[in-house]
Scaffold this motif. Structure first.
Motif, PDB file in Angstrom:
ATOM      1  N   LEU A  10       0.810  -1.227   0.000  1.00  0.00           N
ATOM      2  CA  LEU A  10       0.000   0.000   0.000  1.00  0.00           C
ATOM      3  C   LEU A  10       0.841   1.273   0.000  1.00  0.00           C
ATOM      4  CD1 LEU A  10      -2.680  -1.042   2.647  1.00  0.00           C
ATOM      5  CD2 LEU A  10      -2.822  -1.254   0.161  1.00  0.00           C
ATOM      6  N   LEU A  11       2.127   1.157   0.229  1.00  0.00           N
ATOM      7  CA  LEU A  11       2.975   2.336   0.360  1.00  0.00           C
ATOM      8  C   LEU A  11       3.360   2.875  -1.011  1.00  0.00           C
ATOM      9  CD1 LEU A  11       5.256   1.207   3.315  1.00  0.00           C
ATOM     10  CD2 LEU A  11       3.038   2.361   3.360  1.00  0.00           C
ATOM     11  N   LYS A  12       2.404   3.452  -1.677  1.00  0.00           N
ATOM     12  CA  LYS A  12       2.634   4.082  -2.978  1.00  0.00           C
ATOM     13  C   LYS A  12       2.937   5.560  -2.746  1.00  0.00           C
ATOM     14  CE  LYS A  12       0.591   4.398  -7.598  1.00  0.00           C
ATOM     15  NZ  LYS A  12      -0.620   4.121  -8.411  1.00  0.00           N
ATOM     16  N   LEU A 104      -9.624   0.884   0.547  1.00  0.00           N
ATOM     17  CA  LEU A 104      -8.172   0.859   0.389  1.00  0.00           C
ATOM     18  C   LEU A 104      -7.754   1.323  -0.998  1.00  0.00           C
ATOM     19  CD1 LEU A 104      -7.103  -2.477   2.156  1.00  0.00           C
ATOM     20  CD2 LEU A 104      -6.956  -0.142   3.027  1.00  0.00           C
ATOM     21  N   PHE A 105      -8.524   0.949  -2.011  1.00  0.00           N
ATOM     22  CA  PHE A 105      -8.158   1.345  -3.369  1.00  0.00           C
ATOM     23  C   PHE A 105      -8.304   2.853  -3.571  1.00  0.00           C
ATOM     24  CE2 PHE A 105      -8.950   1.962  -7.911  1.00  0.00           C
ATOM     25  CZ  PHE A 105      -7.854   1.296  -8.440  1.00  0.00           C
ATOM     26  N   THR A 111      -4.567  -2.612  -3.742  1.00  0.00           N
ATOM     27  CA  THR A 111      -5.221  -3.509  -2.798  1.00  0.00           C
ATOM     28  C   THR A 111      -4.197  -4.515  -2.280  1.00  0.00           C
ATOM     29  OG1 THR A 111      -5.911  -4.989  -4.599  1.00  0.00           O
ATOM     30  CG2 THR A 111      -7.467  -3.269  -3.913  1.00  0.00           C
ATOM     31  N   LEU A 112      -4.567  -5.235  -1.247  1.00  0.00           N
ATOM     32  CA  LEU A 112      -3.683  -6.249  -0.675  1.00  0.00           C
ATOM     33  C   LEU A 112      -3.881  -7.567  -1.417  1.00  0.00           C
ATOM     34  CD1 LEU A 112      -4.188  -5.445   3.117  1.00  0.00           C
ATOM     35  CD2 LEU A 112      -2.209  -4.887   1.700  1.00  0.00           C
ATOM     36  N   THR A 113      -2.807  -8.095  -1.950  1.00  0.00           N
ATOM     37  CA  THR A 113      -2.892  -9.316  -2.758  1.00  0.00           C
ATOM     38  C   THR A 113      -2.341 -10.538  -2.057  1.00  0.00           C
ATOM     39  OG1 THR A 113      -0.780  -8.746  -3.792  1.00  0.00           O
ATOM     40  CG2 THR A 113      -2.796  -8.026  -4.910  1.00  0.00           C
ATOM     41  N   ASP A 114      -1.456 -10.352  -1.104  1.00  0.00           N
ATOM     42  CA  ASP A 114      -0.841 -11.487  -0.423  1.00  0.00           C
ATOM     43  C   ASP A 114      -0.188 -10.985   0.849  1.00  0.00           C
ATOM     44  OD1 ASP A 114      -0.078 -14.011   0.160  1.00  0.00           O
ATOM     45  OD2 ASP A 114       1.361 -14.245  -1.476  1.00  0.00           O
ATOM     46  N   THR A 115       0.118 -11.908   1.734  1.00  0.00           N
ATOM     47  CA  THR A 115       0.798 -11.555   2.973  1.00  0.00           C
ATOM     48  C   THR A 115       2.289 -11.787   2.829  1.00  0.00           C
ATOM     49  OG1 THR A 115       0.907 -11.981   5.349  1.00  0.00           O
ATOM     50  CG2 THR A 115       0.513 -13.857   3.915  1.00  0.00           C
ATOM     51  N   CYS A 116       3.062 -11.095   3.607  1.00  0.00           N
ATOM     52  CA  CYS A 116       4.512 -11.263   3.582  1.00  0.00           C
ATOM     53  C   CYS A 116       4.865 -12.556   4.319  1.00  0.00           C
ATOM     54  CB  CYS A 116       5.198 -10.067   4.230  1.00  0.00           C
ATOM     55  SG  CYS A 116       6.999 -10.188   4.274  1.00  0.00           S
ATOM     56  N   PRO A 117       5.555 -13.494   3.683  1.00  0.00           N
ATOM     57  CA  PRO A 117       5.860 -14.775   4.345  1.00  0.00           C
ATOM     58  C   PRO A 117       6.802 -14.634   5.538  1.00  0.00           C
ATOM     59  CG  PRO A 117       7.017 -14.598   2.247  1.00  0.00           C
ATOM     60  CD  PRO A 117       6.072 -13.433   2.312  1.00  0.00           C
ATOM     61  N   LEU A 118       7.488 -13.502   5.682  1.00  0.00           N
ATOM     62  CA  LEU A 118       8.395 -13.301   6.804  1.00  0.00           C
ATOM     63  C   LEU A 118       7.693 -12.725   8.025  1.00  0.00           C
ATOM     64  CD1 LEU A 118      11.481 -11.805   4.931  1.00  0.00           C
ATOM     65  CD2 LEU A 118      11.052 -14.192   5.558  1.00  0.00           C
ATOM     66  N   ALA A 119       6.449 -12.294   7.887  1.00  0.00           N
ATOM     67  CA  ALA A 119       5.733 -11.632   8.981  1.00  0.00           C
ATOM     68  C   ALA A 119       5.100 -12.666   9.906  1.00  0.00           C
ATOM     69  CB  ALA A 119       4.668 -10.697   8.429  1.00  0.00           C
ATOM     70  N   SER A 120       5.276 -12.478  11.218  1.00  0.00           N
ATOM     71  CA  SER A 120       4.609 -13.337  12.195  1.00  0.00           C
ATOM     72  C   SER A 120       3.201 -12.850  12.483  1.00  0.00           C
ATOM     73  CB  SER A 120       5.419 -13.386  13.498  1.00  0.00           C
ATOM     74  OG  SER A 120       5.569 -12.075  14.042  1.00  0.00           O
ATOM     75  N   GLN A 121       2.939 -11.539  12.276  1.00  0.00           N
ATOM     76  CA  GLN A 121       1.606 -10.959  12.410  1.00  0.00           C
ATOM     77  C   GLN A 121       1.407  -9.933  11.315  1.00  0.00           C
ATOM     78  OE1 GLN A 121       0.711  -9.307  16.225  1.00  0.00           O
ATOM     79  NE2 GLN A 121       0.596 -11.282  17.259  1.00  0.00           N
ATOM     80  N   SER A 122       0.228  -9.907  10.738  1.00  0.00           N
ATOM     81  CA  SER A 122      -0.100  -8.931   9.703  1.00  0.00           C
ATOM     82  C   SER A 122      -1.612  -8.739   9.722  1.00  0.00           C
ATOM     83  CB  SER A 122       0.364  -9.423   8.323  1.00  0.00           C
ATOM     84  OG  SER A 122       0.191  -8.422   7.347  1.00  0.00           O
ATOM     85  N   SER A 175      -7.535 -10.554  -4.094  1.00  0.00           N
ATOM     86  CA  SER A 175      -7.091  -9.309  -3.478  1.00  0.00           C
ATOM     87  C   SER A 175      -8.063  -8.909  -2.380  1.00  0.00           C
ATOM     88  CB  SER A 175      -6.988  -8.187  -4.521  1.00  0.00           C
ATOM     89  OG  SER A 175      -8.264  -7.883  -5.054  1.00  0.00           O
ATOM     90  N   LEU A 176      -7.561  -8.118  -1.443  1.00  0.00           N
ATOM     91  CA  LEU A 176      -8.373  -7.626  -0.339  1.00  0.00           C
ATOM     92  C   LEU A 176      -8.499  -6.121  -0.464  1.00  0.00           C
ATOM     93  CD1 LEU A 176      -9.806  -7.961   2.404  1.00  0.00           C
ATOM     94  CD2 LEU A 176      -7.563  -7.708   3.502  1.00  0.00           C
ATOM     95  N   ASN A 177      -9.715  -5.661  -0.691  1.00  0.00           N
ATOM     96  CA  ASN A 177     -10.013  -4.236  -0.770  1.00  0.00           C
ATOM     97  C   ASN A 177     -11.055  -3.917   0.293  1.00  0.00           C
ATOM     98  OD1 ASN A 177     -10.202  -1.554  -1.590  1.00  0.00           O
ATOM     99  ND2 ASN A 177     -11.747  -2.010  -3.142  1.00  0.00           N
ATOM    100  N   VAL A 178     -10.586  -3.509   1.455  1.00  0.00           N
ATOM    101  CA  VAL A 178     -11.491  -3.206   2.565  1.00  0.00           C
ATOM    102  C   VAL A 178     -12.271  -1.945   2.224  1.00  0.00           C
ATOM    103  CG1 VAL A 178     -11.659  -2.717   5.013  1.00  0.00           C
ATOM    104  CG2 VAL A 178      -9.882  -4.271   4.179  1.00  0.00           C
ATOM    105  N   GLN A 179     -13.593  -2.007   2.349  1.00  0.00           N
ATOM    106  CA  GLN A 179     -14.469  -0.878   2.035  1.00  0.00           C
ATOM    107  C   GLN A 179     -15.401  -0.613   3.202  1.00  0.00           C
ATOM    108  OE1 GLN A 179     -16.157  -0.936  -2.045  1.00  0.00           O
ATOM    109  NE2 GLN A 179     -15.232  -2.967  -2.206  1.00  0.00           N
ATOM    110  N   LEU A 180     -15.661   0.655   3.448  1.00  0.00           N
ATOM    111  CA  LEU A 180     -16.617   1.058   4.462  1.00  0.00           C
ATOM    112  C   LEU A 180     -17.665   1.947   3.810  1.00  0.00           C
ATOM    113  CD1 LEU A 180     -15.996   1.886   8.118  1.00  0.00           C
ATOM    114  CD2 LEU A 180     -17.393   3.456   6.814  1.00  0.00           C
ATOM    115  N   LYS A 181     -18.915   1.535   3.927  1.00  0.00           N
ATOM    116  CA  LYS A 181     -20.014   2.269   3.313  1.00  0.00           C
ATOM    117  C   LYS A 181     -21.078   2.571   4.356  1.00  0.00           C
ATOM    118  CE  LYS A 181     -19.458   0.185  -1.269  1.00  0.00           C
ATOM    119  NZ  LYS A 181     -20.117  -0.558  -2.362  1.00  0.00           N
ATOM    120  N   TRP A 182     -21.851   3.609   4.058  1.00  0.00           N
ATOM    121  CA  TRP A 182     -22.976   3.986   4.901  1.00  0.00           C
ATOM    122  C   TRP A 182     -24.260   3.519   4.222  1.00  0.00           C
ATOM    123  CZ3 TRP A 182     -22.683   6.965   9.524  1.00  0.00           C
ATOM    124  CH2 TRP A 182     -21.385   7.294   9.894  1.00  0.00           C
TER     125      TRP A 182
END
Length: 256
Positions: A10-12, A104-105, A111-122, A175-182
């Motif tokens: 996400l760090l664009k 997120l988009f 968007t988030l497509t995968d987790t980092c295999p080195l991370a113990s928590q994400s 991919s994971l695109n978290v959305q919040l709507k009303w």
């Protein structure tokens, strides 16, 4: 993982610097990895623990004092803790013609497509605390893997938690695109003000009468909160510490 997987995707840069506010920080501090006063570890015959708080982080034990340090007499092994933080503020309420929906988009153009295999928590936490006790106003998608409740500044907060290490999270979509709507049509009222908030403005002019004023508000009816204020000023602005003035409830407090 750099920009290939995990939250770092996400760090664009062009989106981060186009935000209303961003701040990067690196925190380094010594922590006690093994303390003589912990019951699960063999006690040193000549040393006694003076730590007032002990807790477990991951697979290591830490004995910490309230101010974040540790006692030399009780610490048998010292480690260095490195913590990197990135704070970004996107004002979609103003730029989106009063709409409170976001994703997120929309914020990062990714968007988030995968987790980092080195991370113990994400994990991704989304604040879904109801306003005025109306729980049916917010709709977050996709459904979170869990819901977490906590007390923040005296108020009960509810968070939707997305565990990127959960196998079921990427099963339905790549991919994971978290959305919040009303759910209801949104009114044009202003966003709710937090219990503890701050405002800053510039007064005067030039180097002689120019000043930066920061107002910190605590609207809680009876509770006080410890505050650490970090001021970010332009590189070309010269500050004079001897001109610092602190006023609390109409009375001036001399800085120590």
């Amino acid at each position: 993982c750099s920009l290939q997987a995990g939250l770092a995707v996400l760090l664009k840069a062009e989106r981060l610097f186009h935000s209303s506010y961003h701040s990067q920080a690196v925190h380094i501090r010594p922590v006690c990895r093994v303390s003589a006063g912990l019951s699960s570890l063999p006690e040193h015959p000549k040393r006694k623990s003076k730590a007032t708080l002990s807790h477990r982080k991951g697979s290591h034990w830490f004995a910490q004092l309230p101010w974040g340090g540790f006692t030399d007499a009780s610490c048998l092994a010292v480690s260095w803790e490195l913590r990197q933080t990135l704070t970004v503020v996107f004002d979609f309420f103003s730029s989106g013609q009063g709409k409170k929906d976001w994703s997120l988009f929309k914020m990062f153009s990714r968007t988030l497509t995968d987790t980092c295999p080195l991370a113990s928590q994400s994990k991704v936490y989304v604040d879904i605390s109801p306003k005025n006790k109306e729980k049916e106003l917010l709709e977050v998608s996709p459904p979170p893997t869990s819901v977490h409740e906590a007390i923040v500044q005296g108020d009960k907060k509810t968070y939707a938690v997305y565990d990127l290490l959960s196998p079921s999270l990427f099963n339905t979509s790549r991919s994971l695109n978290v959305q919040l709507k009303w759910k209801r049509p949104q009114d044009s009222s202003e966003m709710p003000i937090p219990t503890l908030h701050a405002q800053r403005y510039v007064g005067g002019y030039g180097l002689q009468t120019g000043q930066i004023c920061t107002l910190i508000y605590n609207t809680h009816p009876y509770r006080a909160f410890p505050v650490i204020l970090l001021e970010t000023v332009p590189w070309y602005l010269r500050l004079y510490v001897h001109t610092l003035t602190i006023i609390t409830k109409g009375k001036e407090n001399k800085p120590s």
